[in-house]
Motif scaffolding. Structure first.
Motif, PDB file in Angstrom:
ATOM      1  N   VAL A  48      -5.808   1.634  -2.152  1.00 51.01           N
ATOM      2  CA  VAL A  48      -4.935   2.104  -3.241  1.00 51.01           C
ATOM      3  C   VAL A  48      -5.667   2.891  -4.314  1.00 51.01           C
ATOM      4  O   VAL A  48      -5.071   3.239  -5.340  1.00 51.01           O
ATOM      5  N   LYS A  82       0.901   4.179  -2.867  1.00 51.58           N
ATOM      6  CA  LYS A  82       0.702   5.604  -2.574  1.00 51.58           C
ATOM      7  C   LYS A  82       1.872   6.454  -3.057  1.00 51.58           C
ATOM      8  O   LYS A  82       1.707   7.649  -3.311  1.00 51.58           O
ATOM      9  N   ASP A  83       3.044   5.819  -3.201  1.00 51.21           N
ATOM     10  CA  ASP A  83       4.217   6.529  -3.717  1.00 51.21           C
ATOM     11  C   ASP A  83       4.281   6.524  -5.241  1.00 51.21           C
ATOM     12  O   ASP A  83       5.257   7.018  -5.827  1.00 51.21           O
ATOM     13  N   ILE A 143       0.837  -1.211   0.000  1.00 52.22           N
ATOM     14  CA  ILE A 143       0.000   0.000   0.000  1.00 52.22           C
ATOM     15  C   ILE A 143       0.862   1.247   0.000  1.00 52.22           C
ATOM     16  O   ILE A 143       0.583   2.224  -0.714  1.00 52.22           O
ATOM     17  N   GLU A 144       1.942   1.224   0.747  1.00 54.87           N
ATOM     18  CA  GLU A 144       2.865   2.372   0.760  1.00 54.87           C
ATOM     19  C   GLU A 144       3.484   2.587  -0.619  1.00 54.87           C
ATOM     20  O   GLU A 144       3.591   3.724  -1.094  1.00 54.87           O
TER      21      GLU A 144
END
Length: 304
Positions: free
Chosen positions: A156, A121-122, A117-118
């Motif tokens: 996401v 998001k990036d 998920i990180e």
């Protein structure tokens, strides 16, 4: 090499079963020069495998060996340093199908999902694959898997989220197909004992069945391939010629029918022998040292 096999060639309408090995090798060169849609990528080298902590330098070195010949990479995990792969891939202009490894280790599953998920998001994820052959292995229930997929979708945004498994699992588990934005189907005529001469027809039928189960959603072939060394699986015989013809036939079909295919896999990896038997070490398009196995002789292992 005749004009129809130059780097701008079309594969449509060519009967590759009748071509000699030398022309098939030239065709592989041309296919890779044009770039294939995608490949399954692991950065491991000799003595490494799952459990090895990866670093960005090694990932960059391994990815540099193949990045000129592909448009997408598919990864399998977002822990043990594998979460670094998408950033390195983006730096090389590649698109990413990022894998979340799920099994019966529920604590690690949470770390995998959080890292994925990180990354999303990036802006490092183009498609997110939540789980790989979880149902085939029996690691989680259908309900558990659907929950992971839905949690990822909620986190996401507009990034397509799917699940990877053997094509027939989507027929047997329609709730999984319903939960996914995209169906990510593994199609292996080899593992079902199909002789090489009939393997393309069989793979087309696998894809048709996955498409029917998808109910209008897009379908991507996330794994297919053929080993060049090892023990036969029924009528499916590992050999250099069979692996070469399977690769070329796969990309003839992919071009003719506009099918997105992630070939399995980037490199030969010895750690897979423990899981798959002797064939496990020989699925790579490139060998363990990063030399192309199926192109013309000057590009193959041992050439100078």
């Amino acid at each position: 090499m005749s004009k129809k096999y130059n780097k701008y060639m079309s594969l449509a309408g060519v009967n590759f079963f009748n071509l000699p090995i030398e022309e098939l090798q030239q065709t592989v060169d041309a296919i890779l020069e044009k770039k294939i849609h995608g490949i399954c990528f692991s950065p491991y080298v000799e003595g490494q495998g799952p459990g090895t902590q990866m670093n960005a330098k090694q990932i960059d070195q391994r990815l540099s060996l193949i990045s000129d010949n592909i448009n997408w990479i598919r990864t399998f995990s977002c822990t043990e340093g594998n979460q670094l792969i998408p950033q390195v891939a983006k730096q090389k202009g590649l698109q990413t199908l990022v894998g979340v490894w799920l099994d019966d280790d529920l604590e690690n599953n949470e770390l995998e999902l959080a890292n994925a998920i990180e990354l999303a998001k990036d802006g490092l994820v183009d498609i997110l694959a939540v789980g790989n052959e979880v149902l085939l292995r029996g690691d989680l229930t259908e309900t558990q898997l659907v929950d992971y997929v839905n949690r990822a979708k909620a986190a996401v945004g507009d990034i397509p989220v799917g699940y990877v498994d053997a094509y027939y699992e989507f027929e047997e588990h329609p709730q999984i197909a319903d939960a996914c934005d995209v169906i990510l189907a593994n199609c292996y005529p080899f593992w079902e004992g199909c002789p090489n001469d009939y393997s393309l027809l069989y793979m087309k039928d696998m894809y048709r069945r996955a498409t029917k189960a998808a109910n209008g959603k897009p379908v991507i072939v996330t794994e297919t391939g053929w080993p060049n060394i090892g023990t036969a699986e029924g009528g499916a015989v590992p050999s250099y010629e069979n692996a070469l013809r399977y690769f070329v036939n796969t990309y003839q079909w992919a071009e003719e029918d506009d099918i997105p295919v992630f070939y399995f896999s980037s490199f030969d990896e010895k750690w897979k022998v423990a899981v798959e038997g002797d064939v496990g070490a020989f699925w790579g398009v490139w060998d363990e040292n990063g030399k192309l196995k199926y192109g013309t002789p000057e590009q193959q292992p041992g050439s100078k």
